[in-house]
Motif scaffolding. Structure first.
Motif, PDB file in Angstrom:
ATOM      1  N   THR A   1      -7.930 -19.887 -30.064  1.00  0.00           N
ATOM      2  CA  THR A   1      -8.017 -18.420 -30.117  1.00  0.00           C
ATOM      3  C   THR A   1      -6.869 -17.779 -29.357  1.00  0.00           C
ATOM      4  O   THR A   1      -6.250 -16.802 -29.826  1.00  0.00           O
ATOM      5  CB  THR A   1      -9.358 -17.960 -29.513  1.00  0.00           C
ATOM      6  OG1 THR A   1     -10.423 -18.602 -30.200  1.00  0.00           O
ATOM      7  CG2 THR A   1      -9.519 -16.468 -29.621  1.00  0.00           C
TER       8      THR A   1
ATOM      9  N   SER B   1      -4.106 -15.586 -31.396  1.00  0.00           N
ATOM     10  CA  SER B   1      -4.004 -14.161 -31.076  1.00  0.00           C
ATOM     11  C   SER B   1      -2.667 -13.846 -30.417  1.00  0.00           C
ATOM     12  O   SER B   1      -2.050 -12.802 -30.686  1.00  0.00           O
ATOM     13  CB  SER B   1      -5.153 -13.745 -30.166  1.00  0.00           C
ATOM     14  OG  SER B   1      -5.166 -14.535 -28.993  1.00  0.00           O
TER      15      SER B   1
ATOM     16  N   ALA C   1      -0.067 -13.724 -33.106  1.00  0.00           N
ATOM     17  CA  ALA C   1      -0.200 -12.504 -33.907  1.00  0.00           C
ATOM     18  C   ALA C   1       0.359 -11.297 -33.162  1.00  0.00           C
ATOM     19  O   ALA C   1       1.017 -10.422 -33.753  1.00  0.00           O
ATOM     20  CB  ALA C   1      -1.675 -12.272 -34.253  1.00  0.00           C
ATOM     21  N   LEU C   2       0.118 -11.256 -31.850  1.00  0.00           N
ATOM     22  CA  LEU C   2       0.627 -10.121 -31.071  1.00  0.00           C
ATOM     23  C   LEU C   2       2.152 -10.142 -30.991  1.00  0.00           C
ATOM     24  O   LEU C   2       2.804  -9.099 -30.993  1.00  0.00           O
ATOM     25  CB  LEU C   2       0.027 -10.154 -29.664  1.00  0.00           C
ATOM     26  CG  LEU C   2      -1.456  -9.801 -29.581  1.00  0.00           C
ATOM     27  CD1 LEU C   2      -1.991 -10.067 -28.190  1.00  0.00           C
ATOM     28  CD2 LEU C   2      -1.667  -8.335 -29.954  1.00  0.00           C
TER      29      LEU C   2
ATOM     30  N   GLY D   1      -6.127 -12.206 -25.144  1.00  0.00           N
ATOM     31  CA  GLY D   1      -5.501 -12.213 -26.475  1.00  0.00           C
ATOM     32  C   GLY D   1      -6.388 -11.566 -27.520  1.00  0.00           C
ATOM     33  O   GLY D   1      -5.925 -10.769 -28.346  1.00  0.00           O
ATOM     34  N   ALA D   2      -7.676 -11.909 -27.510  1.00  0.00           N
ATOM     35  CA  ALA D   2      -8.585 -11.336 -28.498  1.00  0.00           C
ATOM     36  C   ALA D   2      -8.721  -9.830 -28.307  1.00  0.00           C
ATOM     37  O   ALA D   2      -8.750  -9.059 -29.287  1.00  0.00           O
ATOM     38  CB  ALA D   2      -9.950 -12.016 -28.388  1.00  0.00           C
ATOM     39  N   THR D   3      -8.777  -9.393 -27.031  1.00  0.00           N
ATOM     40  CA  THR D   3      -8.910  -7.948 -26.772  1.00  0.00           C
ATOM     41  C   THR D   3      -7.681  -7.194 -27.260  1.00  0.00           C
ATOM     42  O   THR D   3      -7.784  -6.156 -27.937  1.00  0.00           O
ATOM     43  CB  THR D   3      -9.113  -7.714 -25.269  1.00  0.00           C
ATOM     44  OG1 THR D   3     -10.257  -8.450 -24.840  1.00  0.00           O
ATOM     45  CG2 THR D   3      -9.336  -6.246 -24.985  1.00  0.00           C
TER      46      THR D   3
ATOM     47  N   LEU E   1      -5.593  -8.142 -29.503  1.00  0.00           N
ATOM     48  CA  LEU E   1      -5.523  -8.218 -30.961  1.00  0.00           C
ATOM     49  C   LEU E   1      -6.433  -7.176 -31.602  1.00  0.00           C
ATOM     50  O   LEU E   1      -6.059  -6.511 -32.575  1.00  0.00           O
ATOM     51  CB  LEU E   1      -5.934  -9.621 -31.416  1.00  0.00           C
ATOM     52  CG  LEU E   1      -5.757  -9.925 -32.902  1.00  0.00           C
ATOM     53  CD1 LEU E   1      -4.287  -9.860 -33.272  1.00  0.00           C
ATOM     54  CD2 LEU E   1      -6.322 -11.306 -33.240  1.00  0.00           C
ATOM     55  N   VAL E   2      -7.618  -6.998 -31.023  1.00  0.00           N
ATOM     56  CA  VAL E   2      -8.527  -5.986 -31.561  1.00  0.00           C
ATOM     57  C   VAL E   2      -7.956  -4.594 -31.349  1.00  0.00           C
ATOM     58  O   VAL E   2      -7.984  -3.735 -32.254  1.00  0.00           O
ATOM     59  CB  VAL E   2      -9.909  -6.125 -30.889  1.00  0.00           C
ATOM     60  CG1 VAL E   2     -10.802  -4.937 -31.268  1.00  0.00           C
ATOM     61  CG2 VAL E   2     -10.580  -7.427 -31.306  1.00  0.00           C
TER      62      VAL E   2
ATOM     63  N   SER F   1      -5.287  -3.786 -33.704  1.00  0.00           N
ATOM     64  CA  SER F   1      -5.751  -3.692 -35.097  1.00  0.00           C
ATOM     65  C   SER F   1      -6.455  -2.385 -35.390  1.00  0.00           C
ATOM     66  O   SER F   1      -6.760  -2.092 -36.556  1.00  0.00           O
ATOM     67  CB  SER F   1      -6.719  -4.856 -35.397  1.00  0.00           C
ATOM     68  OG  SER F   1      -6.096  -6.077 -35.144  1.00  0.00           O
TER      69      SER F   1
END
Length: 783
Positions: free
Chosen positions: A563, A567, A570-571, A682-684, A686-687, A690
């Motif tokens: 993850t 992420s 992607a960032l 990273g997930a935060t 990425l959200v 987005s």
């Protein structure tokens, strides 16, 4: 036509119910399933003068998806052929199958197989054509593996399915490219000029050929067809003469009108077809099992048909269509004959049989007619179509003619090898008392053998049938005709040479056998197949051991690390744009505190019960968040999920490891904290990145049209049921499959009673067979 395609499916359901009640008499009901296909005969006889009929059933008009069946001359000819052979195979099965057979299952599979093939040849829509194509693969898998307690049947079914599934994927891609390039999913509605000018033309051509070669067992995809002989003999007759193996030939014949203008089309098909003709005949000559001999002869004959249709000219299509009819007649008759021999003697092995003409005179006469037609001898239909084949190859050049003569010589030799079971002194296994078979077995074979004879003695009848397809396949201007005598032509000289060489091979059978054994390569299609499947199994075992065998903490570390990497990538690649949320309602803050508190509480828990309860807080907090944002449906769903999760946790509570049972060093703590932190950050991010709209939001559309279009005030319900109904159906299907899998796993834990089917071998007889499934079963190309 629509009824002809779908009626077998309806009767299949009826037969599945009647099978346990009527037993072998279910075959009479099954034979009626092909009646609508036979009712197409008057329409076929009106060809080529009549216009093709088109029957369309709307399905999803917005996507240009509909069931369209087109009755041109070639489609009707093949549909009637399927109807005739399917009817005879069903009637033959009544006398052939034992009393202990599962009739409901057998006839249901057989009829679904026949219906799939009828849909394939009649379909005018590319998507439906692909669907029926795949259904033939699935149903043939079920038929070949009908006697699944035998390892050879399982191996044959799996091999056939894997090879044909590869072709199915190729056909799916080809269909998509053809539809994009031609501007339509309708075969008759394609813009051929646009397709030929598009960049999709050549890829679509190559993918179509891959699909056709796998289905019709062309080199090097021929390995699956001999193992398909593990199916019951009536199925083999149906499969080899009029159905699945001819699907690739049908594809080449029909799509030749699209791709035939490309030089690549004949440049690939004709050499592959001729090579398959020779190699299949050579392998057939070396077989000792009668069904294996016929299976390899089918490969050879399919190569002949491919080479003729691959020429993509009027002469080739005319000759191929004539031979298509002859091949269906003599090949189905020969399979029925082999079934009679097996039924009466209990074996199909050539070395154990001989002199059967005295005990089975009628069967001998039937076999003689069919075998002579396959060998290409007058006055049978096979002789006439072979002359057309030679004539076409003469026009292609001496090399093509030489290969054709070589293949036909081997065909001549294996046809006489087949007849050896009727010659010489009587020889049969001990205890066998061969005698003439009952009429239920003899009459279908006799009818087909007499048809092969009629095609030779009355060539006008065969030509009339062949000409019904001339408009559909565009050979109406071809001036050739069917006749036993065309004068002294290069084709006749080549025929005489074939007979001389074939007679030499027959008289020198022992030396030819020795030569074949010396020339046997160590590597062949079967050894390559088994090596590849073994390699895949080894890799899968290695991968599972390296991933699924890890402890739960290690699996979590891998997932969190993945993850973080995904992420982070992607960032880095995506634009770093973070939009403000605006004013957050104060009512959300307690919910956020609940979520954070739950997450922290899990970390601080000192026993399992506390950890489970605190974990539930995050789920219930999520439900509260949904409720705060006015999504009561999602909140309710989340509450249900959390309730079930907590219950499952409690059910498995005693199996969970203790919190203190997972010791970690300080270094491992630091590593886990780093990985978890990176994944969370990273997930935060990425959200957050987005939360932006690349296009106008679609939510106002649903708010406006939920009541107007769906008739419901609850937008979420209307969205699930009306706007994305098929997606919801798919999700429900997945959930249903998972539920069935869980139920099966639960039932596996129970101690059940062993049920023995009537006539089934005792368990001790099955046990020695199990290890054989782990090793290659049949080296088909080895002597």
């Amino acid at each position: 036509m629509t009824l002809a395609a779908f009626f077998p499916f309806l009767i299949a359901a009826l037969c599945a119910w009647l099978g346990p009640r009527l037993g072998r008499r279910t075959g009479y009901v099954a034979a009626a399933a092909f009646l609508p296909a036979l009712l197409l005969i008057p329409e076929l006889l009106g060809m080529p003068g009549s216009a093709p009929a088109l029957e369309v059933t709307r399905w999803v008009p917005e996507l240009d998806l509909h069931l369209a069946f087109r009755g041109d001359g070639f489609s009707l000819l093949f549909a009637v052929l399927i109807g005739v052979i399917g009817t005879l195979a069903s009637l033959y099965s009544v006398a052939y199958l034992s009393e202990h057979e599962k009739f409901g299952r057998f006839y249901a599979y057989l009829l679904c197989f026949g219906g799939s093939m009828l849909g394939l040849v009649l379909s005018d829509n590319l998507v439906a054509l692909f669907g029926f194509w795949e259904m033939t693969s699935v149903t043939s898998f079920l038929l070949i593996g009908l006697w699944h307690t035998r390892s050879a049947a399982r191996d044959g079914a799996m091999k056939a399915f894997l090879v044909s599934a590869l072709g199915g994927l190729a056909l799916l891609a080809a269909v998509a490219l053809i539809a994009l390039g031609g501007g339509s999913t309708s075969l008759s509605g394609l813009d051929l000029s646009a397709l030929r000018a598009s960049p999709f033309f050549t890829p679509a051509l190559l993918l179509t050929l891959l699909a056709a070669f796998t289905k019709s067992a062309q080199l090097p995809f021929h390995l699956w067809l001999p193992t398909a002989m593990e199916a019951p003999t009536p199925v083999s007759a149906f499969l080899h003469s009029a159905t699945m193996v001819k699907a690739g030939v049908v594809l080449v014949a029909k799509f030749g009108l699209i791709f035939g203008t490309s030089a690549l089309w004949p440049a690939i098909i004709v050499p592959v077809g001729l090579a398959t003709l020779v190699w299949g005949a050579w392998l057939a000559l070396r077989q000792t099992d009668l069904k294996a001999l016929l299976a390899y002869s089918t490969i050879s004959q399919l190569g002949l048909l491919m080479s003729l249709y691959g020429l993509a000219d009027a002469e080739g299509r005319f000759a191929a269509t004539a031979h298509l009819l002859n091949h269906a007649a003599f090949k189905a008759a020969l399979f029925f004959v082999v079934g009679i021999i097996d039924h009466e003697t209990g074996t199909r092995e050539l070395p154990r049989l001989g002199g059967l003409r005295r005990a089975l005179p009628v069967t001998f006469a039937v076999a003689l007619l069919a075998a002579l037609s396959m060998a290409g001898l007058p006055p049978l239909g096979g002789f006439i179509s072979k002359e057309l084949f030679y004539e076409a190859m003469v026009h292609q050049g001496p090399l093509y003619l030489a290969v054709a003569v070589l293949g036909s010589t081997l065909t001549f030799a294996y046809s006489f090898r087949l007849m050896r079971v009727f010659l010489g002194p009587l020889r049969a296994p001990a205890g066998a008392q061969p005698h003439e078979a009952p009429p239920g077995l003899t009459l279908p074979a006799a009818a087909l053998a007499l048809t092969a004879l009629a095609f030779g003695l009355l060539p006008g009848m065969a030509e009339a049938l062949t000409r019904t397809a001339q408009t559909a396949l565009n050979f109406g201007a071809y001036g050739g005709y069917l006749s036993l005598w065309h004068g002294v032509t290069p084709a006749l000289i080549a025929t005489v040479l074939t007979w001389a060489l074939g007679a030499a091979l027959v008289t020198q059978a022992d030396r030819v056998g020795d030569l074949g054994r010396r020339l046997t390569p160590r590597t062949n299609a079967n050894t390559v197949y088994y090596s590849l499947t073994q390699l895949v199994n080894v890799f899968a075992s290695w991968l599972i051991a390296r991933t699924q065998g890890l402890a739960l903490p290690d699996q979590l570390r891998i997932m969190l690390a993945a993850t973080a990497v995904i992420s982070g990538y992607a960032l880095v690649r995506a634009p770093q744009v973070f939009h403000p949320f605006g004013d957050l309602p104060l009512g959300v803050l307690p919910v956020a505190a609940l979520l954070v508190g739950g997450a922290v509480g899990v970390l601080l828990s000192r026993n399992r019960l506390t950890a489970v309860i605190v974990t539930g807080l995050t789920g219930f907090g999520t439900a509260a968040a949904f409720l705060a944002f006015r999504a009561p449906d999602l909140a309710l769903t989340q509450l249900l999920v959390e309730a079930v999760t907590v219950i499952l946790f409690l059910l498995a509570f005693r199996y969970l490891p203790g919190v203190r049972d997972l010791p970690r060093t300080r270094g491992r703590y630091a590593f886990d904290l780093t990985v978890a932190g990176l994944a969370g950050i990273g997930a935060t991010l990425l959200v957050l990145s987005s939360v932006r709209f690349l296009a106008p939001p679609i939510s106002p559309y649903y708010l406006e049209y939920s009541y107007k279009g769906g008739g419901g005030k609850n937008v979420v319900n209307v969205l699930l049921v009306d706007f994305r109904g098929f997606d919801t159906l798919g999700e429900i299907t997945v959930v249903g499959i998972v539920a069935l899998a869980v139920l099966s796993l639960v039932r596996l834990g129970r101690r059940g009673r062993t049920r023995t089917e009537p006539g089934a071998p005792p368990p001790e007889d099955l046990a020695p067979d199990l290890p054989a499934a782990r090793v290659p079963v049949t080296q088909q190309e080895r002597p």
